[in-house]
Motif scaffolding. Structure first.
Motif: not given
Length: 266
Positions: A67-68, A73-75, A39-40, A65, A34
Motif C-alpha cells: 500500500s501507499f 508519503h509512506t508505503a 511516490k511508489i 509494496v 514501513k
C-alpha cells in the motif's frame, strides 16, 4: 500511432530506475515494514538489504509494496523469504531485518518480457518501447522444460528469478499491461490500438511446440489467448477498478465472465 507509443514511453520511464528507501517501522510478526517514499506503485517488488558494515551487506528478504499513502508519503511492504541466491553448500548469516535496513525496489525493471498474440504486434511494441527485451523464445523454453504449454504465475516468477527480468508486458484487446513479474500486480495500462489479425498460442515465439507434462496445472494446451491472461491478471489484481471495468465491458464472453472474481467494494 507513433504518438501513442511516445506517451507510453514517458509512462515507462517511471518504472525504469531502481528505488531505495530505509525501513522506519517494522512488524516482525506480520512480516511487514514501513518506508518513506515520495511516490511508489502498489505491486512493485524488490528486496530488503541489511548492511553488516560499510563495505558488506546481505539480502535478507524479498518484498512487495502492499500500500501507499499519498498524504504521508509512506508505503507498507510485505516481506517473505529471499530464495534467488539460495545455496545450501554455503554458510548463511543469522541477521534479521531491523529498522534502518534498505528496501530496494524495481531493481530489474530495465529488463522485460513481452507476451504478444502474434509477430506483428510483438514487432510493433518491442520496437517502440525502450527496454532490454528478453526474447519470448527463452520463456517458451522454460515452459517446455516445466511441461507447461499454459503459463502459470509461478512460471513467470521462476523466469524472473532465473533471468533477472522485472517486468512483463501483456498485450490484450488493444491495451498493453505493464506487470511486475514477481507479484503479477498491474503497474500501468496503456491504450495501444494495434491491428490483431491472428493469434499464436500460448504467445508469439519462434518455438513451434511447447512440451507438456502428463498431468498437473499448466500441462493442458491453452485453448484461447485473452481469457487465460486476463484470468491471471484478475487473480492477482482483484481490487483493481480499472481492470474491473475493462473486463466487465469486454466483448469476449469468456473474459467478461471473470468479473465475478473481483473483490470491488461498493
Amino acid at each position: 500511432m507513433r504518438y501513442i507509443f511516445l506517451l507510453f514511453l514517458a509512462q515507462l520511464s517511471l518504472f525504469a530506475s531502481p528505488v531505495s528507501s530505509k525501513i522506519i517501522e517494522l512488524d516482525t510478526e506480520n512480516e511487514t515494514a514501513k518506508i518513506n517514499i515520495d511516490k511508489i506503485d502498489v505491486g512493485m517488488s524488490g528486496y530488503v538489504v541489511h548492511h553488516i558494515s560499510p563495505e558488506h551487506s546481505s539480502i535478507l528478504k524479498s518484498c512487495v509494496v502492499e500500500s501507499f499513502d499519498v498524504n504521508t508519503h509512506t508505503a507498507m511492504i510485505k516481506m517473505k523469504e529471499f530464495e534467488l541466491l539460495q545455496n545450501n553448500a554455503l554458510p548463511s548469516g543469522k541477521w534479521k531485518v531491523t529498522v534502518g535496513d534498505s528496501v530496494e525496489l524495481a531493481t530489474s525493471y530495465s529488463r522485460s518480457l513481452l507476451i504478444a498474440p502474434n509477430e506483428e504486434v510483438y514487432y510493433q511494441v518491442s520496437k517502440s518501447v525502450e527496454t532490454q527485451w528478453i526474447h519470448p523464445d527463452i520463456f517458451a523454453t522454460l515452459l517446455s522444460i516445466n511441461g507447461h504449454p499454459t503459463p502459470l504465475k509461478e512460471d513467470f516468477g521462476a523466469f524472473s528469478s532465473s533471468t533477472a527480468t522485472g517486468l512483463v508486458f501483456i498485450y490484450l484487446e488493444k491495451k498493453l499491461y505493464t506487470v511486475d513479474m514477481k507479484s503479477f500486480k498491474i503497474l500501468a495500462i496503456s491504450d495501444t490500438p494495434l491491428i490483431q489479425d491472428s493469434v499464436k498460442l500460448p504467445f508469439y515465439s519462434r518455438m513451434e511446440k511447447i512440451d507438456a507434462s502428463w498431468f498437473g496445472e499448466g500441462s493442458s494446451e491453452m485453448e484461447s489467448y485473452e481469457p487465460h491472461y486476463y484470468e491471471l491478471l484478475v487473480e492477482n489484481n482483484k481490487h483493481n477498478k480499472v481492470l474491473y471495468n475493462i473486463v466487465k465491458n469486454s466483448k469476449n464472453e469468456e473474459v467478461s465472465s471473470l468479473v465475478d472474481q473481483f473483490e470491488i467494494g461498493e
